[in-house]
Design a protein around this motif. Structure first.
Motif, PDB file in Angstrom:
ATOM      1  N   PRO A 164      11.115  11.251  31.455  1.00  0.00           N
ATOM      2  CA  PRO A 164       9.647  11.347  31.469  1.00  0.00           C
ATOM      3  C   PRO A 164       8.997   9.976  31.324  1.00  0.00           C
ATOM      4  O   PRO A 164       9.607   9.027  30.814  1.00  0.00           O
ATOM      5  CB  PRO A 164       9.344  12.220  30.247  1.00  0.00           C
ATOM      6  N   VAL A 165       7.763   9.916  31.789  1.00  0.00           N
ATOM      7  CA  VAL A 165       7.014   8.652  31.706  1.00  0.00           C
ATOM      8  C   VAL A 165       6.679   8.376  30.246  1.00  0.00           C
ATOM      9  O   VAL A 165       6.077   9.223  29.578  1.00  0.00           O
ATOM     10  CB  VAL A 165       5.734   8.738  32.545  1.00  0.00           C
ATOM     11  N   PRO A 166       7.058   7.215  29.729  1.00  0.00           N
ATOM     12  CA  PRO A 166       6.868   6.984  28.289  1.00  0.00           C
ATOM     13  C   PRO A 166       5.505   6.410  27.924  1.00  0.00           C
ATOM     14  O   PRO A 166       5.225   6.195  26.759  1.00  0.00           O
ATOM     15  CB  PRO A 166       7.962   5.957  27.974  1.00  0.00           C
ATOM     16  N   TRP A 167       4.672   6.157  28.883  1.00  0.00           N
ATOM     17  CA  TRP A 167       3.435   5.428  28.559  1.00  0.00           C
ATOM     18  C   TRP A 167       2.330   5.849  29.508  1.00  0.00           C
ATOM     19  O   TRP A 167       2.584   6.105  30.701  1.00  0.00           O
ATOM     20  CB  TRP A 167       3.703   3.923  28.709  1.00  0.00           C
ATOM     21  N   ARG A 168       1.138   5.902  28.986  1.00  0.00           N
ATOM     22  CA  ARG A 168      -0.020   6.208  29.838  1.00  0.00           C
ATOM     23  C   ARG A 168      -0.817   4.937  30.036  1.00  0.00           C
ATOM     24  O   ARG A 168      -1.292   4.324  29.085  1.00  0.00           O
ATOM     25  CB  ARG A 168      -0.888   7.278  29.183  1.00  0.00           C
ATOM     26  N   GLY A 180      -5.717  -3.076  23.613  1.00  0.00           N
ATOM     27  CA  GLY A 180      -4.382  -2.702  24.078  1.00  0.00           C
ATOM     28  C   GLY A 180      -3.906  -1.376  23.538  1.00  0.00           C
ATOM     29  O   GLY A 180      -2.787  -0.954  23.845  1.00  0.00           O
ATOM     30  N   ARG A 181      -4.725  -0.740  22.737  1.00  0.00           N
ATOM     31  CA  ARG A 181      -4.366   0.556  22.125  1.00  0.00           C
ATOM     32  C   ARG A 181      -3.003   0.503  21.468  1.00  0.00           C
ATOM     33  O   ARG A 181      -2.178   1.409  21.600  1.00  0.00           O
ATOM     34  CB  ARG A 181      -4.419   1.670  23.153  1.00  0.00           C
ATOM     35  N   GLY A 182      -2.747  -0.626  20.811  1.00  0.00           N
ATOM     36  CA  GLY A 182      -1.511  -0.733  20.033  1.00  0.00           C
ATOM     37  C   GLY A 182      -0.273  -1.009  20.851  1.00  0.00           C
ATOM     38  O   GLY A 182       0.837  -1.009  20.313  1.00  0.00           O
ATOM     39  N   SER A 183      -0.453  -1.266  22.146  1.00  0.00           N
ATOM     40  CA  SER A 183       0.746  -1.483  22.975  1.00  0.00           C
ATOM     41  C   SER A 183       1.363  -2.854  22.710  1.00  0.00           C
ATOM     42  O   SER A 183       2.571  -3.033  22.874  1.00  0.00           O
ATOM     43  CB  SER A 183       0.384  -1.354  24.451  1.00  0.00           C
ATOM     44  N   TYR A 184       0.521  -3.814  22.314  1.00  0.00           N
ATOM     45  CA  TYR A 184       1.037  -5.156  22.064  1.00  0.00           C
ATOM     46  C   TYR A 184       1.555  -5.215  20.636  1.00  0.00           C
ATOM     47  O   TYR A 184       0.813  -4.940  19.684  1.00  0.00           O
ATOM     48  CB  TYR A 184      -0.073  -6.183  22.268  1.00  0.00           C
ATOM     49  N   THR A 185       2.805  -5.574  20.516  1.00  0.00           N
ATOM     50  CA  THR A 185       3.442  -5.499  19.199  1.00  0.00           C
ATOM     51  C   THR A 185       3.779  -6.894  18.667  1.00  0.00           C
ATOM     52  O   THR A 185       3.740  -7.887  19.409  1.00  0.00           O
ATOM     53  CB  THR A 185       4.751  -4.703  19.270  1.00  0.00           C
TER      54      THR A 185
END
Lengths: 515, 917
Positions: free
Chosen positions: A9-13, A390-395
């Motif tokens: 499944p696609v892990p990211w929107r 980034g809705r938390g995508s950047y870590t």
């Protein structure tokens, strides 16, 4: 293939924008305000300590401000968009999948998935620059066209251009061999070609192996920020560029600009400038429609970054000279100049070392609490903007990995300045050696220098100033070690695909940009 | 309908006679009958009690104090050796006439012989004549049989017969006993006591035998004794009596006599309600409705009798008490209400315990009673060796036992089929496992122990609190209104507390210690509820050793309550928003109101919470989620808040006017000592940083804080580490309530410098700890990583705690106690103490009220003139970094140096003492 994360499944929107656009913009405005406050304080003549160090600090801070401002501007244009309507008629699409020495196990899922795409009459072509008989057999097995060429010039761009000559569909889809498309890929993208000025439709690159952690996860964090708010913002500004894979192009537009440029390390970047200059538009569909593999070891990542940085830095001149609307030109410049940010890391690491060894410091007439008062809001809001947009995508992992490879940017820019030809590799699709200190040796040297300077300073004095600079050194050391850790004690991860020796073959300059 | 009868199968008792509660078509007793049964036994008990009381009162007057103490101790031991008897009665009553084994009778005989043999060696440690111990042994022989017979009468629901056996005992004592007492003194009295017991045995044996003769044989084998009931009631008797034994052994003879008098008085309440549970037991088996009625009747009677006695003692004039117990023992007046309340509570606890026994929860009753016995014994041991100390320890133990039974009864009665581990007030607690309960209990215990380890004396604000709490309630309110800047909530609690427990240093801090320790389980529960068990556990561990939580748990001020209420309030809000539970909303409203009654700056906590609620509703509305029902409940909660806060408004307005009129301005407050908390001028990021460091790692010396402050780049690392971390709604609210009030106070601090102080946004501490626990448990990928990180963070907290508690350079530490002790030791009646500054008076009033003290005046010369006639002059100086205090003290010392000789200078933490000859 069982266990292949690309088939999962696609892990990211990619289309998730921050819940409240108003709040995001308020945050961005606040970030602008505090940055003005900080720089108004920093740029006062009274702040000049040791002039050289002050100059370096200001240069680094201004560079970061420019990058941050560019991000804020781009992110401020990010907004939800309606998905495109499907085209009323079914079109023919040539699906070009260039390969160069990858294993069949990597490529076969891509080929198989490409043949199952809906929404167009698909003509899949496997462009084998590796002249691999196994690849030929696999192509016949799936009933797809197998394209070879006698002379392997122009690397990936040359391979595609050659394929363009032997195919004829009005639309061309380019897929890297490890990117497995979803069946609905063309249904979601072809509708945008209803606008006759649209030359290309780009979709996100998503690393299916990011969930395994390690380098792939950190690299994905960087990609996610780009293919999230930045790409959406660029699309809104009409400045989205081709990323080299997961893209559908209009053949007529390609033909008008002479196909993919073969004289660039980042042929996709230069192609996009050419298309924009020729009056074509670009579009972006924020939906993951293909799943690929990210670099799984430090050497792969470093190779990828070297190639991208070198190509994009070379693109600065192209963007400067191109006849483009200002906003589009600025977007290209922001993207290509990002690969200078390694210099700022070098400067930030240098300042405390110099202070601890010599006592010289960049700022004068300023107490530490004044600096903190002006800097902390700027720093926090800048980070907050990245986190929110980034809705938390950047870590932190992504940040540390980028910081650890500061030397890649430095090396690329020096090579670009000296016009030395680059040597680079196609990004391997499987994990390589588990011990790669050579891939991070500049950062390890930096760690040693920072630790040594801090120890020296603390032996000399335990003053607040010494502690503060030692704390800065510790901050850098922590970030560098966090970023370098996968190269020093990596875990062997089960590969999605059958392991073969990584492809690491030097190619001629102006070669491919493979993910 | 269910009636408690034996199962008869062909005329025989079923195999397990203990559980022979079977449905019956017999008509259930009416409430009237239930009351009647209880009243009959109560009457017998009352007559018996009065008779015994009369016997003791006469003895009190006839015997000298030491002899009376011996007799009272004998009476207590008489009851103690009958402890198994109480239990046997309870157990026997549950067997409803079944034949029992002879084991107890044999055991009684053996015990009597053994005691008689050991009397010679036991006499000295018990401070009793050997003869009394031999008499005690004689009573022991008869006791088990009496208990079994009486228990059988209870089980057969023969209240009048029971009453008869109760009355006969004092009748014998008041006749033969008093005669023997007058003739042979204390030994004669003791013989009378024992004879009373034998008289009761004779009567009860006759009564039970007569009934047995009229019945067919019921069982081929004797019934098995319900030992949990026996042990449980044994524990009740120990709790009732062991304090007297301890007092006799630990206190001086005069104090022991005093406590014996107190015990005699308190014994009224315990004695009056002693048989209520025994009457209840046969009525609580089987049908829930019937059991509920019987329990309600028993509880109502026990509570009413207890309350009536407590009120009677509370309102009775001291002279009447003196007339009752004699002038020698009038000193017990101050503590009589508390002790009587403890014995009244014991009556309630026994009823609840009986109910639990009937529900088959014998092990629970045994454990709780055993814990109470241990708590009481431990409390008496560590308490001051005073009558009050022993009484307070007893009260606490009984209160804890009653509370435990009440909670268990509520849980079990509502969910009678559930396991004990599931009993609780709310569903999520019901899911807690035994190990979790044990762990949290243990952590809370450690938290209490850490908080009881106090390393500093009272400081100015605490002494002010005590001074205010010592006033009559109205006067205290007036003082708060006119001279203070805080709402009256905490002070009302402290006022009530000191009325019961006195104003000792530990006593005045106990409310804060209890409240502060309660934060530990709250953190566990909140963390578990919001994030999971692991987070809850780590948060609780942090709560045990968090320096600020410990510090304010050890301060007789309102900040501990502030912390607890704010944490609960946030939790209630999160549950309300998540579950839309009406109870949670109402609790949230009530807790917000309680916050406002505790500290005015809690208004920022309340405001942030309401703002967050509003934003959640707006977000839901944007997502087209219905919010009408939530909104209604929120408005209801706010109505509760407004209703509860409304009575505070006039107080606030008067307080504001009073402060304005006094020229202090509301913000400046009455107590300038607060200014010491923020020396220096102007706010800076370092002040914010310092307060945040304090919040997590506690108060430290300036040197340590400077070093820690220089490490602020670690904050950058933390900020970077937050990148990409998930932020749930819960975490966002927790952090908002932690951080936004700090920002608000920072803004206020720009106007009034001293307002930016950790105390005023102390709610951030537990919330930051919770957020840290969340980070610690969610950031590492492995359990080992979590354990390592949690240990590391806990280690830093422990280090911070140790430095805070023991480092004399802690800027918040004020060693007034040793300073005043020093002055008290050195000063004579002709000496004077100059208080510099003058607002140190509450401290002197607390620690050394006998000192002749003089307030420092604005003009040093004036102050010196006031001390001209003194032989020696002591200057108690402190708050050197507040405004012009240092200059005034220096000027005063210069004046004194010119006129007197400086003999000594003593330095304590933030306090100095100068002695002039």
């Amino acid at each position: 293939m069982m266990g292949d994360p690309r088939l999962g499944p696609v892990p990211w929107r990619a289309d998730e924008t921050p819940r409240s656009r108003w709040a995001t913009r308020a945050l961005l405005l606040a970030a602008v305000a505090v940055s003005v406050w900080y720089f108004a304080w920093l740029l006062q003549p009274a702040r000049v300590g040791t002039p050289v160090l002050y100059g370096l600090l200001v240069a680094a801070e201004l560079f970061n401000l420019v990058q941050a401002s560019g991000f804020w501007w781009t992110a401020s244009r990010d907004a939800p968009r309606r998905p495109p309507q499907p085209l009323p008629v079914t079109r023919d699409v040539d699906v070009l999948i260039p390969v160069y020495g990858e294993s069949v196990e990597i490529v076969e899922p891509t080929i198989a998935a490409a043949t199952r795409m809906r929404g167009a009459r698909v003509h899949v072509a496997l462009l084998d620059d590796g002249d691999d008989p196994a690849m030929r057999a696999m192509a016949f097995r799936h009933g797809v066209r197998y394209v070879q060429r006698r002379e392997h010039q122009g690397a990936k761009a040359g391979n595609i251009n050659h394929a363009l000559d032997v195919t004829s569909s009005p639309y061309v889809m380019v897929l890297d061999c490890d990117h497995v498309p979803r069946p609905e890929f063309l249904e979601r993208t072809m509708g945008l070609f209803g606008d006759s000025k649209v030359a290309l439709v780009q979709t996100p690159q998503c690393y299916a192996n990011a969930r395994d952690g390690g380098i792939a996860a950190s690299a994905w964090a960087q990609q996610a920020l780009f293919f999230g708010t930045i790409a959406r913002g660029k699309d809104a500004l009409g400045a989205m560029f081709c990323a080299g894979t997961n893209v559908v192009l209009r053949r007529r537009a390609l033909e008008q600009v002479g196909g993919f440029p073969e004289d660039s390390l980042t042929e996709d970047f230069k192609l996009s400038i050419g298309l924009h200059e020729a009056g074509w538009r670009t579009a972006y569909v924020p939906e993951v429609l293909a799943l690929g593999l990210g670099p799984q070891d430090m050497a792969s990542y470093v190779g990828q970054q070297l190639r991208w940085s070198r190509g994009c830095l070379a693109g600065i001149g192209t963007a400067m000279k191109a006849r483009l609307p200002l906003r589009v030109r600025l977007q290209y410049l922001l993207s290509s100049m990002f690969f200078l940010s390694g210099w700022t890391v070098l400067i930030y690491m240098t300042l405390p070392v110099v202070r601890m060894l010599t006592g010289a410091q960049p700022l004068a007439a300023a107490h530490a609490d004044q600096f903190l008062l002006h800097f902390a809001p700027y720093f926090c809001l800048a980070l907050g903007a990245v986190a929110r947009a980034g809705r938390g995508s950047y870590t932190f992992g992504g940040f540390a990995l980028a910081a650890t490879n500061w030397w890649v940017h430095v090396l690329s820019s020096l090579r670009a300045l000296t016009r030395r030809p680059a040597q680079f590799v196609v990004t391997p699709k499987q994990a390589g050696s588990s011990w790669q200190p050579r891939a991070v040796w500049p950062s390890l040297v930096a760690v040693c220098v920072l630790v040594g300077a801090a120890c020296y300073a603390l032996v000399q004095s335990r003053s607040p100033s010494a502690l503060n600079n030692a704390a800065f050194a510790a901050l850098h050391v922590t970030i560098l070690l966090m970023g370098a850790a996968p190269a020093l004690r990596p875990r062997r991860r089960p590969s999605a695909c059958v392991a073969t020796e990584p492809v690491r073959r030097p190619v001629a300059a102006h070669g491919v940009r493979a993910s | 309908m269910v009636s408690r009868t034996l199962i008869r199968t062909n005329g025989h008792i079923a195999a397990d006679p203990v559980t022979v509660f079977v449905p019956s078509k017999a008509k259930a007793p009416s409430v009237r009958r239930l009351v009647g049964e209880q009243i009959a036994v109560l009457a017998g008990q009352g007559i018996s009690g009065l008779g015994n009381f009369a016997f003791l009162l006469v003895a009190l007057r006839w015997l000298p104090a030491q002899s009376f103490a011996a007799l009272a101790t004998f009476m207590a031991l008489y009851l103690l050796v009958q402890l198994p008897a109480n239990g046997l009665s309870a157990g026997s009553s549950m067997l409803a006439g079944a034949r029992t084994r002879r084991t107890p009778v044999v055991a009684g005989l053996a015990g009597g012989v053994a005691l008689a043999a050991a009397a010679h060696w036991l006499a000295a440690p018990l401070h009793l004549p050997v003869a009394l111990l031999v008499l005690l042994a004689a009573s022991l022989v008869a006791t088990p049989k009496l208990a079994l017979c009486r228990g059988r009468l209870y089980g057969e629901t023969r209240p009048v017969a029971v009453a008869g056996t109760l009355v006969i005992e004092p009748a014998v004592r008041l006749t033969a006993g008093l005669a023997l007492l007058s003739a042979f003194g204390v030994v004669g009295g003791a013989v009378g006591v024992v004879l009373g017991g034998y008289g009761a045995l004779l009567l009860s044996w006759r009564l039970t035998r007569r009934r047995s003769e009229g019945m067919e044989s019921t069982s081929p084998a004797p019934a098995r004794m319900p030992w949990p009931a026996v042990v449980g009631f044994l524990g009740f008797a120990i709790v009732q009596n062991q304090d007297l034994v301890f007092a006799n052994g630990l206190l001086t003879p005069s104090k022991a006599g005093m406590f014996a008098a107190l015990s005699t008085l308190g014994g009224i309440a315990a004695f009056a309600t002693a048989n209520i549970p025994l009457v209840l037991l046969p009525r609580t088996g089987g049908d829930a409705s019937r059991a509920r009625h019987a329990t309600a009747v028993a509880l109502g009677l026990a509570a009413a009798i207890g309350a009536a006695l407590v009120i009677a003692v509370a309102v009775v004039p001291e002279s009447a008490l003196a007339a009752l117990v004699g002038e020698r023992y009038v000193g017990i007046a101050g503590i009589a209400v508390l002790y009587l309340a403890a014995m009244a509570l014991l009556g309630v606890a026994r009823v609840l315990g009986a109910r639990l026994l009937a529900l088959g929860r014998g092990p629970l009753v045994t454990v709780v009673v055993a814990a109470a016995v241990a708590l009481q014994a431990g409390g008496i041991w560590v308490a001051p060796r005073t009558v009050r100390g022993v009484a307070v320890a007893t009260f606490i133990a009984v209160l804890a036992m009653t509370a435990a039974f009440a909670i268990a009864t509520v849980g079990l009665v509502r969910t009678p089929t559930r396991r004990l581990s599931r009993l609780a007030l709310t569903s999520w607690v019901q899911r807690m496992s035994w190990p979790a309960v044990a762990l949290v209990t243990a952590l809370t215990g450690v938290g209490v122990a850490v908080r009881l380890f106090i390393t500093r004396g009272l400081w100015l604000d605490e002494a002010t609190s005590v001074m205010q709490a010592r006033m009559p309630f109205g006067q205290m309110l007036h003082a708060l209104e006119t001279t203070d800047v805080h709402p009256p909530g905490y002070f009302a609690i402290l006022w009530g507390w000191v009325r019961i427990f006195g104003t000792g240093p530990l006593s005045v801090r106990m409310p804060s210690i209890i409240i502060g320790a309660a934060v530990v389980p709250v953190l566990y529960c909140m963390g578990r509820d919001l994030y999971g068990k692991r987070t809850g556990l780590v948060a609780a561990v942090f709560g045990v050793v968090a320096p600020q939580l410990v510090w304010y748990s050890q301060e007789a001020r309102m900040y501990g309550l502030f912390i607890l209420l704010a944490t609960l309030s946030v939790w209630a809000q999160l549950r309300a928003l998540r579950d839309n539970s009406s109870k949670a909303w109402v609790a949230h409203g009530a807790l917000c109101a309680a916050l406002m009654w505790t500290q005015y700056f809690t208004v920022f906590v309340v405001l942030v919470q309401q703002l967050a609620t509003l934003m959640v509703f707006l977000a839901r509305r944007r997502r087209r989620v219905p919010v009408r029902a939530d909104l209604v409940k929120w408005l209801a909660a706010m109505t509760v808040f407004v209703v509860l806060v409304a009575p505070l408004v006039p107080f606030v307005l008067h307080q504001y006017d009073a402060n304005q009129a006094a020229g202090r301005g509301f913000g400046a407050g009455a107590n300038r000592a607060r200014q010491v908390t923020q020396p220096g001028s102007g706010l800076s990021p370092y002040v914010v940083l310092a307060n945040l460091l304090w919040a997590v790692w506690g108060y430290h010396s300036t040197k340590v804080m400077t070093a820690l402050g220089a490490l602020w780049p670690a904050g950058m690392l933390l900020a970077l580490g937050l990148l990409g971390r998930g932020r749930s709604r819960s975490t966002q609210l927790v952090l908002a309530v932690a951080i936004l009030p700090i920002a608000a106070m920072f803004a206020l601090g720009e106007e009034k410098r001293f307002l930016f102080d950790l105390r005023y946004f102390i709610a951030c501490v537990p919330l930051l700890l919770l957020a840290t626990a969340r980070a610690v448990t969610s950031w590492p990928r492995s359990r080992v990583g979590v354990a390592v990180l949690a240990t590391a963070v806990s280690g830093t907290l422990v280090a911070g705690l140790a430095d805070q508690q023991f480092n004399g350079d802690n800027p918040r530490r004020y060693d007034f106690q040793p300073a005043l002790t020093q002055i008290g030791a050195a000063a004579g009646p002709d000496d004077k103490v100059v208080l510099a500054p003058a607002y140190l008076r509450p401290l002197v009033s607390y620690y050394q009220p006998a000192l002749h003290s003089v307030d420092q005046r604005a003009m040093a010369g004036t102050t010196v003139r006031l001390t001209e006639n003194a032989h020696h002059v002591f200057v108690l100086g402190s708050f050197f970094d507040v405004g012009g205090e240092r200059a005034q003290i220096v000027a005063l010392l210069h004046h004194l140096d010119r006129t007197r000789e400086r003999l000594h200078t003593w330095r304590f933490a933030n306090v100095r003492v100068w002695e002039y000859g």
